[in-house]
Design a protein around this motif. Sequence first.
Motif, PDB file in Angstrom:
ATOM      1  N   TYR A 255      10.670  13.056  -8.099  1.00  0.00           N
ATOM      2  CA  TYR A 255      10.241  12.737  -6.733  1.00  0.00           C
ATOM      3  C   TYR A 255      10.268  13.986  -5.852  1.00  0.00           C
ATOM      4  N   GLY A 256      11.309  14.792  -5.991  1.00  0.00           N
ATOM      5  CA  GLY A 256      11.405  16.027  -5.213  1.00  0.00           C
ATOM      6  C   GLY A 256      10.248  16.968  -5.484  1.00  0.00           C
ATOM      7  N   PHE A 257       9.820  17.060  -6.729  1.00  0.00           N
ATOM      8  CA  PHE A 257       8.665  17.900  -7.053  1.00  0.00           C
ATOM      9  C   PHE A 257       7.363  17.280  -6.545  1.00  0.00           C
ATOM     10  N   MET A 258       7.301  15.965  -6.561  1.00  0.00           N
ATOM     11  CA  MET A 258       6.097  15.284  -6.074  1.00  0.00           C
ATOM     12  C   MET A 258       5.942  15.425  -4.561  1.00  0.00           C
ATOM     13  N   LEU A 259       7.037  15.691  -3.864  1.00  0.00           N
ATOM     14  CA  LEU A 259       6.988  15.877  -2.413  1.00  0.00           C
ATOM     15  C   LEU A 259       6.669  17.330  -2.051  1.00  0.00           C
ATOM     16  N   ALA A 260       5.872  17.984  -2.836  1.00  0.00           N
ATOM     17  CA  ALA A 260       5.538  19.395  -2.623  1.00  0.00           C
ATOM     18  C   ALA A 260       6.807  20.237  -2.660  1.00  0.00           C
ATOM     19  N   THR A 261       7.651  19.970  -3.620  1.00  0.00           N
ATOM     20  CA  THR A 261       8.875  20.704  -3.905  1.00  0.00           C
ATOM     21  C   THR A 261       9.887  20.637  -2.770  1.00  0.00           C
ATOM     22  N   SER A 262      10.610  19.547  -2.718  1.00  0.00           N
ATOM     23  CA  SER A 262      11.690  19.364  -1.760  1.00  0.00           C
ATOM     24  C   SER A 262      12.997  19.803  -2.418  1.00  0.00           C
ATOM     25  N   TRP A 263      13.366  21.058  -2.201  1.00  0.00           N
ATOM     26  CA  TRP A 263      14.523  21.640  -2.884  1.00  0.00           C
ATOM     27  C   TRP A 263      15.834  20.916  -2.637  1.00  0.00           C
ATOM     28  N   PRO A 264      16.127  20.430  -1.436  1.00  0.00           N
ATOM     29  CA  PRO A 264      17.403  19.710  -1.272  1.00  0.00           C
ATOM     30  C   PRO A 264      17.524  18.486  -2.187  1.00  0.00           C
TER      31      PRO A 264
ATOM     32  N   ASP B 247       0.843  -1.191   0.000  1.00  0.00           N
ATOM     33  CA  ASP B 247       0.000   0.000   0.000  1.00  0.00           C
ATOM     34  C   ASP B 247       0.882   1.247   0.000  1.00  0.00           C
ATOM     35  N   ILE B 248       1.490   1.539  -1.179  1.00  0.00           N
ATOM     36  CA  ILE B 248       2.338   2.715  -1.280  1.00  0.00           C
ATOM     37  C   ILE B 248       1.740   3.691  -2.282  1.00  0.00           C
ATOM     38  N   SER B 249       1.997   4.957  -2.061  1.00  0.00           N
ATOM     39  CA  SER B 249       1.485   5.986  -2.963  1.00  0.00           C
ATOM     40  C   SER B 249       2.365   6.060  -4.211  1.00  0.00           C
ATOM     41  N   LEU B 250       1.882   6.775  -5.214  1.00  0.00           N
ATOM     42  CA  LEU B 250       2.649   6.978  -6.442  1.00  0.00           C
ATOM     43  C   LEU B 250       3.957   7.700  -6.123  1.00  0.00           C
ATOM     44  N   THR B 251       3.882   8.678  -5.238  1.00  0.00           N
ATOM     45  CA  THR B 251       5.076   9.430  -4.849  1.00  0.00           C
ATOM     46  C   THR B 251       6.113   8.506  -4.220  1.00  0.00           C
ATOM     47  N   GLU B 252       5.694   7.673  -3.289  1.00  0.00           N
ATOM     48  CA  GLU B 252       6.624   6.719  -2.671  1.00  0.00           C
ATOM     49  C   GLU B 252       7.186   5.753  -3.705  1.00  0.00           C
ATOM     50  N   GLY B 253       6.350   5.326  -4.625  1.00  0.00           N
ATOM     51  CA  GLY B 253       6.788   4.412  -5.679  1.00  0.00           C
ATOM     52  C   GLY B 253       7.892   5.017  -6.527  1.00  0.00           C
ATOM     53  N   VAL B 254       7.740   6.292  -6.881  1.00  0.00           N
ATOM     54  CA  VAL B 254       8.775   6.976  -7.654  1.00  0.00           C
ATOM     55  C   VAL B 254      10.060   7.070  -6.829  1.00  0.00           C
ATOM     56  N   GLY B 255       9.931   7.356  -5.546  1.00  0.00           N
ATOM     57  CA  GLY B 255      11.096   7.430  -4.666  1.00  0.00           C
ATOM     58  C   GLY B 255      11.821   6.103  -4.555  1.00  0.00           C
ATOM     59  N   TYR B 256      11.063   5.026  -4.376  1.00  0.00           N
ATOM     60  CA  TYR B 256      11.674   3.694  -4.310  1.00  0.00           C
ATOM     61  C   TYR B 256      12.348   3.315  -5.631  1.00  0.00           C
TER      62      TYR B 256
ATOM     63  N   ARG C 190      27.185   6.258 -15.477  1.00  0.00           N
ATOM     64  CA  ARG C 190      26.667   7.630 -15.598  1.00  0.00           C
ATOM     65  C   ARG C 190      25.279   7.666 -16.237  1.00  0.00           C
ATOM     66  N   ILE C 191      25.042   6.826 -17.229  1.00  0.00           N
ATOM     67  CA  ILE C 191      23.735   6.807 -17.901  1.00  0.00           C
ATOM     68  C   ILE C 191      22.653   6.322 -16.938  1.00  0.00           C
ATOM     69  N   ILE C 192      22.905   5.223 -16.259  1.00  0.00           N
ATOM     70  CA  ILE C 192      21.910   4.687 -15.327  1.00  0.00           C
ATOM     71  C   ILE C 192      21.744   5.620 -14.129  1.00  0.00           C
ATOM     72  N   ASN C 193      22.849   6.172 -13.645  1.00  0.00           N
ATOM     73  CA  ASN C 193      22.803   7.109 -12.528  1.00  0.00           C
ATOM     74  C   ASN C 193      22.007   8.353 -12.910  1.00  0.00           C
ATOM     75  N   SER C 194      22.145   8.805 -14.149  1.00  0.00           N
ATOM     76  CA  SER C 194      21.374   9.966 -14.625  1.00  0.00           C
ATOM     77  C   SER C 194      19.880   9.687 -14.593  1.00  0.00           C
ATOM     78  N   THR C 195      19.502   8.479 -14.949  1.00  0.00           N
ATOM     79  CA  THR C 195      18.093   8.089 -14.889  1.00  0.00           C
ATOM     80  C   THR C 195      17.593   8.151 -13.447  1.00  0.00           C
ATOM     81  N   GLY C 196      18.391   7.626 -12.520  1.00  0.00           N
ATOM     82  CA  GLY C 196      18.032   7.692 -11.104  1.00  0.00           C
ATOM     83  C   GLY C 196      17.922   9.123 -10.608  1.00  0.00           C
ATOM     84  N   CYS C 197      18.868   9.971 -11.015  1.00  0.00           N
ATOM     85  CA  CYS C 197      18.827  11.382 -10.604  1.00  0.00           C
ATOM     86  C   CYS C 197      17.592  12.080 -11.152  1.00  0.00           C
ATOM     87  N   LEU C 198      17.262  11.799 -12.408  1.00  0.00           N
ATOM     88  CA  LEU C 198      16.072  12.394 -13.000  1.00  0.00           C
ATOM     89  C   LEU C 198      14.817  11.959 -12.239  1.00  0.00           C
TER      90      LEU C 198
END
Length: 76
Positions: free
Chosen positions: A44-53, A3-12, A31-39
Amino acid sequence: MFDISLTEGVGYLASLVLMVSFLMKNINTLRIINSTGCLLFVVYGFMLATSWPIIISNAFILGVNIFYLTKHFRSN
């Protein structure tokens, strides 16, 4: 069961992709795979109501990866 939300799913998913990237032996593949994770973490940061860090640190790492990948592929 899961029972996880879409936001949590993106984070995981971002965490999983980032961890998998560090298993790569080839630096360009890493670097290519890491870039995908960073993206995914930026999303995820935007989905968390804009988590700037989260957004700033991962956008920076994404930029560094793009810089070195571009540098590598232009030199070949």
